[in-house]
Write a protein that holds these residues in place. Sequence first.
Motif, PDB file in Angstrom:
ATOM      1  N   ALA A  55       0.823  -1.219   0.000  1.00  7.74           N
ATOM      2  CA  ALA A  55       0.000   0.000   0.000  1.00  7.74           C
ATOM      3  C   ALA A  55       0.852   1.261   0.000  1.00  7.74           C
ATOM      4  O   ALA A  55       0.488   2.264  -0.627  1.00  7.74           O
ATOM      5  CB  ALA A  55      -0.917  -0.001   1.217  1.00  7.74           C
ATOM      6  N   LEU A  56       1.972   1.231   0.694  1.00 11.56           N
ATOM      7  CA  LEU A  56       2.813   2.425   0.771  1.00 11.56           C
ATOM      8  C   LEU A  56       3.838   2.489  -0.350  1.00 11.56           C
ATOM      9  O   LEU A  56       4.302   3.574  -0.710  1.00 11.56           O
ATOM     10  CB  LEU A  56       3.515   2.486   2.129  1.00 11.56           C
ATOM     11  CG  LEU A  56       2.574   2.555   3.349  1.00 11.56           C
ATOM     12  CD1 LEU A  56       3.374   2.654   4.637  1.00 11.56           C
ATOM     13  CD2 LEU A  56       1.600   3.716   3.232  1.00 11.56           C
ATOM     14  N   MET A  57       4.209   1.344  -0.902  1.00 10.40           N
ATOM     15  CA  MET A  57       5.219   1.339  -1.960  1.00 10.40           C
ATOM     16  C   MET A  57       4.618   1.591  -3.339  1.00 10.40           C
ATOM     17  O   MET A  57       5.185   2.336  -4.147  1.00 10.40           O
ATOM     18  CB  MET A  57       5.972   0.002  -1.969  1.00 10.40           C
ATOM     19  CG  MET A  57       7.001  -0.108  -3.084  1.00 10.40           C
ATOM     20  SD  MET A  57       7.770  -1.729  -3.137  1.00 10.40           S
ATOM     21  CE  MET A  57       8.752  -1.580  -4.645  1.00 10.40           C
ATOM     22  N   TRP A  58       3.468   0.974  -3.617  1.00  7.72           N
ATOM     23  CA  TRP A  58       2.942   1.009  -4.994  1.00  7.72           C
ATOM     24  C   TRP A  58       2.662   2.434  -5.501  1.00  7.72           C
ATOM     25  O   TRP A  58       3.003   2.739  -6.646  1.00  7.72           O
ATOM     26  CB  TRP A  58       1.698   0.129  -5.106  1.00  7.72           C
ATOM     27  CG  TRP A  58       1.872  -0.936  -6.148  1.00  7.72           C
ATOM     28  CD1 TRP A  58       1.175  -1.078  -7.302  1.00  7.72           C
ATOM     29  CD2 TRP A  58       2.841  -1.996  -6.136  1.00  7.72           C
ATOM     30  NE1 TRP A  58       1.638  -2.166  -8.014  1.00  7.72           N
ATOM     31  CE2 TRP A  58       2.663  -2.742  -7.315  1.00  7.72           C
ATOM     32  CE3 TRP A  58       3.842  -2.377  -5.246  1.00  7.72           C
ATOM     33  CZ2 TRP A  58       3.451  -3.846  -7.627  1.00  7.72           C
ATOM     34  CZ3 TRP A  58       4.614  -3.475  -5.547  1.00  7.72           C
ATOM     35  CH2 TRP A  58       4.420  -4.198  -6.721  1.00  7.72           C
ATOM     36  N   PRO A  59       2.061   3.321  -4.715  1.00  8.22           N
ATOM     37  CA  PRO A  59       1.838   4.675  -5.234  1.00  8.22           C
ATOM     38  C   PRO A  59       3.136   5.434  -5.504  1.00  8.22           C
ATOM     39  O   PRO A  59       3.126   6.455  -6.186  1.00  8.22           O
ATOM     40  CB  PRO A  59       1.051   5.365  -4.102  1.00  8.22           C
ATOM     41  CG  PRO A  59       0.454   4.253  -3.315  1.00  8.22           C
ATOM     42  CD  PRO A  59       1.450   3.148  -3.382  1.00  8.22           C
ATOM     43  N   ARG A  60       4.252   4.937  -4.978  1.00  8.59           N
ATOM     44  CA  ARG A  60       5.554   5.609  -5.146  1.00  8.59           C
ATOM     45  C   ARG A  60       6.373   5.053  -6.307  1.00  8.59           C
ATOM     46  O   ARG A  60       7.448   5.571  -6.607  1.00  8.59           O
ATOM     47  CB  ARG A  60       6.359   5.493  -3.840  1.00  8.59           C
ATOM     48  CG  ARG A  60       5.767   6.307  -2.702  1.00  8.59           C
ATOM     49  CD  ARG A  60       6.402   5.976  -1.348  1.00  8.59           C
ATOM     50  NE  ARG A  60       5.999   6.945  -0.331  1.00  8.59           N
ATOM     51  CZ  ARG A  60       4.839   6.922   0.320  1.00  8.59           C
ATOM     52  NH1 ARG A  60       3.963   5.948   0.050  1.00  8.59           N
ATOM     53  NH2 ARG A  60       4.536   7.828   1.220  1.00  8.59           N
ATOM     54  N   ILE A  61       5.887   4.000  -6.959  1.00 12.66           N
ATOM     55  CA  ILE A  61       6.589   3.448  -8.117  1.00 12.66           C
ATOM     56  C   ILE A  61       6.524   4.463  -9.253  1.00 12.66           C
ATOM     57  O   ILE A  61       5.453   4.998  -9.558  1.00 12.66           O
ATOM     58  CB  ILE A  61       5.955   2.108  -8.537  1.00 12.66           C
ATOM     59  CG1 ILE A  61       6.142   1.063  -7.427  1.00 12.66           C
ATOM     60  CG2 ILE A  61       6.555   1.607  -9.845  1.00 12.66           C
ATOM     61  CD1 ILE A  61       5.452  -0.259  -7.709  1.00 12.66           C
ATOM     62  N   PRO A  62       7.653   4.745  -9.903  1.00 17.41           N
ATOM     63  CA  PRO A  62       7.693   5.819 -10.917  1.00 17.41           C
ATOM     64  C   PRO A  62       6.619   5.726 -11.996  1.00 17.41           C
ATOM     65  O   PRO A  62       5.988   6.727 -12.326  1.00 17.41           O
ATOM     66  CB  PRO A  62       9.104   5.673 -11.514  1.00 17.41           C
ATOM     67  CG  PRO A  62       9.922   5.138 -10.383  1.00 17.41           C
ATOM     68  CD  PRO A  62       9.002   4.207  -9.637  1.00 17.41           C
ATOM     69  N   PHE A  63       6.383   4.541 -12.558  1.00 19.41           N
ATOM     70  CA  PHE A  63       5.404   4.465 -13.651  1.00 19.41           C
ATOM     71  C   PHE A  63       3.976   4.683 -13.157  1.00 19.41           C
ATOM     72  O   PHE A  63       3.098   5.036 -13.929  1.00 19.41           O
ATOM     73  CB  PHE A  63       5.537   3.155 -14.439  1.00 19.41           C
ATOM     74  CG  PHE A  63       5.100   1.911 -13.720  1.00 19.41           C
ATOM     75  CD1 PHE A  63       3.757   1.570 -13.624  1.00 19.41           C
ATOM     76  CD2 PHE A  63       6.037   1.054 -13.157  1.00 19.41           C
ATOM     77  CE1 PHE A  63       3.358   0.416 -12.982  1.00 19.41           C
ATOM     78  CE2 PHE A  63       5.644  -0.102 -12.507  1.00 19.41           C
ATOM     79  CZ  PHE A  63       4.300  -0.425 -12.416  1.00 19.41           C
ATOM     80  N   ILE A  64       3.733   4.482 -11.857  1.00 16.13           N
ATOM     81  CA  ILE A  64       2.415   4.767 -11.301  1.00 16.13           C
ATOM     82  C   ILE A  64       2.302   6.232 -10.927  1.00 16.13           C
ATOM     83  O   ILE A  64       1.245   6.864 -11.124  1.00 16.13           O
ATOM     84  CB  ILE A  64       2.139   3.846 -10.086  1.00 16.13           C
ATOM     85  CG1 ILE A  64       1.978   2.406 -10.578  1.00 16.13           C
ATOM     86  CG2 ILE A  64       0.876   4.300  -9.328  1.00 16.13           C
ATOM     87  CD1 ILE A  64       1.730   1.391  -9.487  1.00 16.13           C
ATOM     88  N   LYS A  65       3.383   6.823 -10.421  1.00 15.39           N
ATOM     89  CA  LYS A  65       3.369   8.241 -10.068  1.00 15.39           C
ATOM     90  C   LYS A  65       3.106   9.115 -11.289  1.00 15.39           C
ATOM     91  O   LYS A  65       2.570  10.218 -11.172  1.00 15.39           O
ATOM     92  CB  LYS A  65       4.697   8.643  -9.417  1.00 15.39           C
ATOM     93  CG  LYS A  65       4.882   8.121  -8.003  1.00 15.39           C
ATOM     94  CD  LYS A  65       6.236   8.504  -7.428  1.00 15.39           C
ATOM     95  CE  LYS A  65       6.325   9.997  -7.150  1.00 15.39           C
ATOM     96  NZ  LYS A  65       7.589  10.348  -6.470  1.00 15.39           N
ATOM     97  N   LYS A  66       3.479   8.628 -12.465  1.00 11.66           N
ATOM     98  CA  LYS A  66       3.270   9.415 -13.689  1.00 11.66           C
ATOM     99  C   LYS A  66       1.797   9.504 -14.078  1.00 11.66           C
ATOM    100  O   LYS A  66       1.400  10.400 -14.822  1.00 11.66           O
ATOM    101  CB  LYS A  66       4.064   8.787 -14.844  1.00 11.66           C
ATOM    102  CG  LYS A  66       5.574   8.924 -14.709  1.00 11.66           C
ATOM    103  CD  LYS A  66       6.277   8.238 -15.883  1.00 11.66           C
ATOM    104  CE  LYS A  66       7.794   8.329 -15.747  1.00 11.66           C
ATOM    105  NZ  LYS A  66       8.475   7.608 -16.859  1.00 11.66           N
ATOM    106  N   LEU A  67       1.001   8.561 -13.601  1.00 15.19           N
ATOM    107  CA  LEU A  67      -0.424   8.560 -13.955  1.00 15.19           C
ATOM    108  C   LEU A  67      -1.153   9.640 -13.169  1.00 15.19           C
ATOM    109  O   LEU A  67      -0.967   9.782 -11.961  1.00 15.19           O
ATOM    110  CB  LEU A  67      -1.044   7.193 -13.657  1.00 15.19           C
ATOM    111  CG  LEU A  67      -0.404   5.982 -14.357  1.00 15.19           C
ATOM    112  CD1 LEU A  67      -1.084   4.694 -13.922  1.00 15.19           C
ATOM    113  CD2 LEU A  67      -0.476   6.131 -15.869  1.00 15.19           C
TER     114      LEU A  67
END
Length: 440
Positions: free
Chosen positions: A190-202
């Motif tokens: 939950a805390l890592m996934w929103p910080r993944i670069p390809f997700i942060k770009k969305l």
Amino acid sequence: MPLLYVALGVALILVLMIPLKMNGFVALLLAALFVGLLQGMDVNTLLETIVSGIGGQVDDLILILGFGAMLGTVMAEAGAAQRIANTLIDKMGVKRVQVAMLLAAYILGITMFFEVAFVLLIPLVFTIVRQTKMNLLWVALPTVVGLSTTHSFLPPHPGPSAVAGVFGASQGLTLLYGLIIAIPVGFFIALMWPRIPFIKKLKPSIPEGLGTSKIFKEEEMPSFFASISSALIPVALMAVLAVTEITLPEDNSFRHYMEFFGSAPIALMISLLISFYILGPKIGRPLSDVMKSCSNAIKPMGMIILVIGAGGAFKQVLVDSGVADYIQELTSGWDISPIVLAWLIAVILRIALGSATVAVMTAAGIVLPIAQASGISMELMVLAVTSGSVAFSHVNDPGFWMYKEYLNLSVAEALKTRTTYTTALAILGLIGVLILNMFL
């Protein structure tokens, strides 16, 4: 040949559910009949097996599903779910909004189905995003990860509860071991996934017309204590039962009573009865409205109960026709962990079928003889199957489309975010089960 017949049965389920769009109940029943006839079962014996399989599967599970659905709906329609989420956010602050929404998802997800809790929490996600200007995924992903985690690991959720029933595992111990895995795994993803670069770009926007669920005013909601008590009483009672099963002898009187009060149906019923008052007349809500909530909760449960019952029929056919004994003999010499094998079977069925409920019930029937012969804790085998059943959520999963539409994502973006986090959850869940098995 028995394995070929099982493979043909699973293939039949795939054909019926994917191109023909048949519901899981009918597909599972037809597969059970198909495999039984291929195995040479007498038609009358086959009918008796199917009936006993359905009855044996839904005996106490129907109470768990019924009481759980009623409790979740009573909480939702009294404003208790919103109170829990609002209080956590107020106390923890905007900087810790991800942790607050994850905790809210954990608390509500234990007693509510994924879809119900998702629809309840998503308006709060939208409100937070509007007020703080945060990225929608930054707040929404921890919420859905929390709900997926409870769906995978924690009774009295239908999947773990149903598989525990098939395997004869303790609901309390399954909950205890599930919490040991779910808390660190859920927090990490939950805390890592929103910080993944390809997700942060969305940068998805809040979709028009989907944030219209009722938002309660402050004076309309019950207190935080009343709200959280309704959600956690079943968990507390089941956890106490799990501890007594580990620490006290079987003839201990306290353990004897906790085996009653800590059983999932009774724990949920106690919480439901308490909620009738603290989420009803105590906050000025007529008891008739509370009873209406209970009625509303039961209506959507019919198909879920039928699917789980049909899964029990499929399992019983595999047992009574001799397929289970054949699988047990065949796999006894395999140099592969039964935990990994059970997880892989569930993953394959989840990818193919989409529905986690159908996948987990089909996998449970196939894995049962492996679990019984393994000597491994039945509770860990339950968690191996249920963690596998959450993997690879994609376009044949109804939850995938709910996630996509509410978060205003393209199919590719939903695959990048939901499919990856559900797969990571399944893999880390498997690792957690393997680690626990080293100490049990």
